[in-house]
Design an enzyme around this catalytic site. Structure first.
Site, PDB file in Angstrom:
ATOM      1  N   GLU A  62       1.280  -0.865  -0.170  1.00 21.78           N
ATOM      2  CA  GLU A  62       0.358   0.035  -0.083  1.00 21.78           C
ATOM      3  C   GLU A  62       1.029   1.287  -0.350  1.00 21.78           C
ATOM      4  O   GLU A  62       2.146   1.163   0.208  1.00 21.78           O
ATOM      5  CB  GLU A  62      -1.025   0.269   1.294  1.00 21.78           C
ATOM      6  CG  GLU A  62      -2.259  -1.042   0.894  1.00 21.78           C
ATOM      7  CD  GLU A  62      -2.406  -1.588   2.284  1.00 21.78           C
ATOM      8  OE1 GLU A  62      -3.333  -1.558   2.711  1.00 21.78           O
ATOM      9  OE2 GLU A  62      -1.263  -0.614   3.632  1.00 21.78           O
ATOM     10  N   ASP A 233      -7.957  -5.225   8.212  1.00 23.00           N
ATOM     11  CA  ASP A 233      -7.701  -3.386   7.727  1.00 23.00           C
ATOM     12  C   ASP A 233      -7.108  -3.903   6.524  1.00 23.00           C
ATOM     13  O   ASP A 233      -7.123  -3.148   6.114  1.00 23.00           O
ATOM     14  CB  ASP A 233      -6.282  -3.657   8.262  1.00 23.00           C
ATOM     15  CG  ASP A 233      -5.141  -4.082   8.424  1.00 23.00           C
ATOM     16  OD1 ASP A 233      -5.424  -5.243   7.204  1.00 23.00           O
ATOM     17  OD2 ASP A 233      -3.989  -4.027   8.602  1.00 23.00           O
TER      18      ASP A 233
END
Length: 354
Positions: A62, A233
């Site tokens: 990410e 998450d």
């Protein structure tokens, strides 16, 4: 701090460890939480977007960018649960701050350790605003790399002294108890999640598997508790049974991101939740009464990493715990980048001739 335009301060893993130890872990967590809280108070000044994620069967990589109009920051971070079986970290990260007005980086830092610290500081900050008054017992479900940081952050900000641990891997629990020995906790190694949550005012789940999991079921959660759900998450990764969410007042960081990644991916898109910055600024109510279940659906957001990098940058002048990284090309004439190469080649030739 450094006048040479080609130089960027770099905080290595070694520097980060020395910095944390010099400041003290609990003081570091407390001050870091204050920085995050300050930035949440000016939430509307930041550019905000869900992080850019590249998912695979094994994990995710990410990029997490944001800017407050003066400084730009981003973090690179991965999450690969299988890494532990290969002797690697599940999460690694690094980050950068840059001057928004000229684009020049002003800090490059490791963020594997720093992410662990900021995640724990964020959990404790949420609990400070949402947990029942006087909660001093916390259940820690999942006793991996994040667990000790969570315990120390809640001790520093909330006065938590009693810890109840559970992990499917008993050696992980033993590791936590060994690492936290002598730091002011009463600790119990539990045989099940049900046993761990017994009597806890705060329940923190921080497991790593990338799957829809049910770490907590509805019957385990009594009235009046606060839950920090940290492990779920990314899409397809959760920790809590859906019925717990339906009984809870839910608080999130940035709703467009949490809808995709958090526990609330299990709920309808219009299910009511509250962004935590609204509680911190007094715009919205947090805990209303002693019987309410509050849930912080934590996925991690770029502003928290921005705060962490900002905190680190502020420590460098007084500590000197960084190195000068020759990172940016800085020719004498900005338009003559190729000439910089030619001059370097000439200098090398002259050196060989000598």
């Amino acid at each position: 701090m450094i006048p040479n335009l080609n130089i960027v301060p770099f905080v290595s893993v070694d520097h980060m460890m020395k910095l944390v130890l010099r400041i003290g872990v609990e003081r570091f967590l407390t001050e870091l939480a204050f920085y995050i809280e300050d930035d949440f108070r000016r939430w509307e000044a930041f550019d905000k977007s869900p992080r850019l994620a590249s998912h695979s069967a094994e994990g995710v990589i990410e990029l997490m960018p944001t800017s407050d109009g003066e400084v730009y920051g981003f973090k690179y971070v991965n999450g690969h649960p299988k890494n532990m079986r290969e002797g690697r970290q599940t999460v690694t990260a690094f980050g950068m701050l840059a001057d928004l007005h000229n684009g020049y980086p002003v800090l490059l830092s490791e963020m594997t350790i720093l992410t662990a610290l900021r995640t724990a500081a964020m959990s404790a900050l949420a609990a400070k605003h949402l947990a029942p008054a006087g909660a001093n017992c916390m259940a820690l479900i999942g006793n991996g790399a994040q667990a000790e940081f969570q315990a120390l952050a809640c001790k520093a900000l909330l006065g938590v002294r009693e810890l109840r641990f559970y992990d499917i891997d008993r050696t992980a629990t033993e590791k936590c108890i060994r690492n936290l020995a002598g730091l002011g906790f009463d600790m119990v190694a539990c045989r099940s999640t049900e046993e761990a949550v017994e009597g806890a005012g705060i329940i923190t789940t921080v497991t790593a598997d990338k799957q829809y999991a049910t770490i907590l079921t509805d019957n385990m959660v009594g009235s009046g508790v606060h839950i920090n759900a940290v492990g779920g998450d990314c899409p397809g990764k959760t920790e809590l049974h859906r019925d717990i969410l339906l009984r809870s007042e839910i608080f999130v960081e940035y709703l467009p991101q949490t809808r995709i990644e958090g526990e609330i991916q299990q709920l309808a898109p219009d299910h009511p939740v509250t962004e935590l910055w609204r509680v911190i600024t007094g715009v919205a109510e947090g805990r209303r009464d002693a019987s309410q279940i509050t849930l912080f659906d934590s996925v991690g957001f770029a502003i928290e990493d921005f705060s962490a990098l900002r905190y680190i940058r502020d420590q460098l002048p007084s500590t000197g715990l960084y190195q000068q990284l020759d990172m940016l090309a800085d020719p004498d004439e900005p338009r003559d980048l190729f000439g910089m190469l030619l001059r370097a080649a000439a200098a090398k030739t002259a050196q060989v001739t000598l």
